[in-house]
Motif scaffolding. Sequence first.
Motif, PDB file in Angstrom:
ATOM      1  N   LEU A 195       0.719  -1.079   0.045  1.00 39.35           N
ATOM      2  CA  LEU A 195      -0.127  -0.027   0.040  1.00 39.35           C
ATOM      3  C   LEU A 195       0.957   1.079  -0.004  1.00 39.35           C
ATOM      4  O   LEU A 195       1.818   1.277   0.840  1.00 39.35           O
ATOM      5  N   GLN A 196       0.790   2.169  -0.764  1.00 40.51           N
ATOM      6  CA  GLN A 196       1.398   3.494  -0.939  1.00 40.51           C
ATOM      7  C   GLN A 196       1.527   4.175   0.091  1.00 40.51           C
ATOM      8  O   GLN A 196       0.323   4.425   0.875  1.00 40.51           O
ATOM      9  N   GLN A 197       2.744   4.547   0.788  1.00 40.84           N
ATOM     10  CA  GLN A 197       2.762   5.388   1.903  1.00 40.84           C
ATOM     11  C   GLN A 197       2.678   6.835   1.519  1.00 40.84           C
ATOM     12  O   GLN A 197       2.549   7.861   2.489  1.00 40.84           O
ATOM     13  N   SER A 198       2.795   7.252   0.165  1.00 37.58           N
ATOM     14  CA  SER A 198       2.745   8.580  -0.220  1.00 37.58           C
ATOM     15  C   SER A 198       2.702   8.408  -1.829  1.00 37.58           C
ATOM     16  O   SER A 198       2.918   7.225  -2.271  1.00 37.58           O
ATOM     17  N   PRO A 199       1.885   9.590  -2.283  1.00 34.90           N
ATOM     18  CA  PRO A 199       2.058   9.400  -3.827  1.00 34.90           C
ATOM     19  C   PRO A 199       3.120  10.078  -4.236  1.00 34.90           C
ATOM     20  O   PRO A 199       3.142  10.424  -5.476  1.00 34.90           O
ATOM     21  N   GLN A 200       3.925  10.207  -3.673  1.00 37.88           N
ATOM     22  CA  GLN A 200       5.239  11.057  -4.046  1.00 37.88           C
ATOM     23  C   GLN A 200       5.673  10.709  -5.414  1.00 37.88           C
ATOM     24  O   GLN A 200       5.756  11.512  -6.263  1.00 37.88           O
TER      25      GLN A 200
END
Lengths: 445, 445
Positions: A195-200
């Motif tokens: 799961l992405q921890q940020s859309p960075q």
Amino acid sequence: MEFVTERKETLLTELCVDKIAHSEIKDDQKVSLKGTIHTIRDMGDVAFVIIRRREGLFQCVYEKSIVSDFSELKEGQAVKISGLIRSEKRAPHGFEILVKEVLIYSTPKKSMPLQISKWKLNTSLEANLDYRAVALRNVRERAVFKIQEGITRGFRDYLYKQGFTEIHTPKLGAKSAEGGANLFKLEYFHKPAILQQSPQFYKQMMVGVFDRVFETAPVFRAEKHNTKRHLNEYTSLDLEMGYIDSMDDIMDIETGFLKYTIELLRKDYKKELDILSVELPEIKEIPRVRFDEIKRLVSERYDRKIKNPYDLEPEEEELIGKYIKEKTGSDFVFVTHYPTKKRPFYAMDDPTDPKFTLSFDLLYKGLEITTGGQRIHDYEELIKKMEKRNMDKEGMEDYLSIFAYGMPPHGGLGIGLERLTMELIGLENIRQATLFPRDQRRLVP
Amino acid sequence: MEFVTERKETLLTELCVDKIAHSEIKDDQKVSLKGTIHTIRDMGDVAFVIIRRREGLFQCVYEKSIVSDFSELKEGQAVKISGLIRSEKRAPHGFEILVKEVLIYSTPKKSMPLQISKWKLNTSLEANLDYRAVALRNVRERAVFKIQEGITRGFRDYLYKQGFTEIHTPKLGAKSAEGGANLFKLEYFHKPAILQQSPQFYKQMMVGVFDRVFETAPVFRAEKHNTKRHLNEYTSLDLEMGYIDSMDDIMDIETGFLKYTIELLRKDYKKELDILSVELPEIKEIPRVRFDEIKRLVSERYDRKIKNPYDLEPEEEELIGKYIKEKTGSDFVFVTHYPTKKRPFYAMDDPTDPKFTLSFDLLYKGLEITTGGQRIHDYEELIKKMEKRNMDKEGMEDYLSIFAYGMPPHGGLGIGLERLTMELIGLENIRQATLFPRDQRRLVP
């Protein structure tokens, strides 16, 4: 066959608070009001029935000689009240409704676990969160989330005006270069996923497409924090912008967002600000000061040894807030040029001194609410920095390719919505600014 | 110490398309333009350098006798062009820039895998998705997502005006009553967890708090579909509203949203509609017709046997769209009263005939874009229906408790953003309306 293309008229005017405030509805006008019975105050021949709706509380007067079956009324019922408007200065909104008829839609089957009709919900945070869907029915509890809505609206509306495009990036991914230990892992059709921890990375990719982008979406962090200001799932307000001259452009956009949003809150969310007695800060310009400089100044001013030269301790952040408030009157301060070793690989190093990055945190009353900065846009520079850090490039091909195909100078920031809400309102715990918080121990409700 | 509180002036006016369109910028005015070199057309002494920005394409004229180092210019470079405005009817926006100076920010290190400067990206969907971050730089590809932004904006703005509150509900949960097999599972600090396939239960819980709520957020479905209109992660536009008189109220809100959004798209996204030659539908009132009735009518009209009386096959949906278009001129139709056995347990049965529910789908040109309906709000009715279906109540205590504590009549709907985008634009595959699609085979980029 009948194609229904028109709605039947409702028999009674649906009460409209705005209309009454603007005197468009007059005494003795017939109205109906749908809502929940908040409280019943039985005075003998007469009872005051307070109705709770999204706009607030409404006073209804129930004269037992006019309407029968008073005994059927109960707190918590969903009802439709029909009656006549009467001016009454002491009632909320300056009027009350003389009840002629009550239609009961539903009646609670259990007694409330929390006294939600009290002005302040006198309960522990644990009980509040355990019975969250009930606790939020309290007028003060729910006001927090109207203000939160205003913050999100302000973010989006301001950025639309600045030429940003809203994006929706995937939360499921194959791998991520940042903080592998802090990622939730799952199986995706027999393949490992995270799961992405940020859309960075995605928002950077989209700078190559739209120049300026933003996203307001959940992020997931498997961090084993147990503090008053961390969550394992939160809503991130993210932006990324291209063709910047320097990181000042990003701080300008954030200042603009904050000014716009404070004004929007004052205008459209005054009721909720009053309910919670929130005093919003005045924002003119936000001071910008270097990390090493403010660290030294605070150390001198408060006679405090610098323990960790690479990061700010919570106490240090507090003192910075205090110092800046004294010197400039501002509740906000941008602390710039964080040390390179504490920033991710994509942060751009300061060309005049690569021990520091062109990055910043925004502190509000001594608490961090934003991390942002300029990113590396040159392919070779990025590769070199990754190699220096012994980073694995596997799984990052798509991200890296955008630099190989050309990227403008760019940067951006991320704001934790719940944390900003908490700090603007002055709440003690971030969980109070989250509808259904997720932390190490809490996965329900 | 110096607190930076003011920005330095930029030397050149940042070009503003709106200003030029409104003739506020005159010929020979000095301007700068930051963007990416889209194409270079070398004519000998002169070259046309087309710059790509978020607003579109801009023509710059590079006279080699004025500016040197033409050989350094390459397609894909991020640049800042400084020069003079010149009216030129044949150029996009009616003007061009006579180049005086070029500042190169970055140069691509690899040649483009796709010809993004072509009007139509002539490539397979697979290649497009493999090189997604590059493919989206194409002017037509990215236009899709501006229109998508407009749909989301329309949804939110219309609902704000209707008294809805925006909510953020958790995507990580402990368990869910609906479709266990279709849930992605993960480990959450040594506890089993799932990704929510819908905010259904949470938005219902929030009706008890705010009366009317909406959310625009990702949902996750582990369905083994492999079609042109299914994704495993998508953005769901969800709303739920209390104190409804009937499900007509929900269809009214959806009609209002669609009218508002079509108008918003025509006003603010005309450029993108033109780029993609999209003709938006006219919406007056949307016909509403019963499931069993339209099934029968279509069967008679097109001489087609009814194979499955409980559901609509894709071909049947197409014929319904065709039939309604013929009879009423509408591209949209609400099909109401779906059979109970095909709807989830929380759908309210029609009291006059419990084989059917007070629910609906909205079809657009014969394709489903929304599922919605009225929900059960009575605690005992809900429990009874769950028992009839042999449903396990474990893990659903929080959801069920809101009914025990009292809920108003309510209902709502969910719209797949990508599907609506795809169908309004007339794309063939939902992946074309998704920045980074997630399907059974695709977890990157």
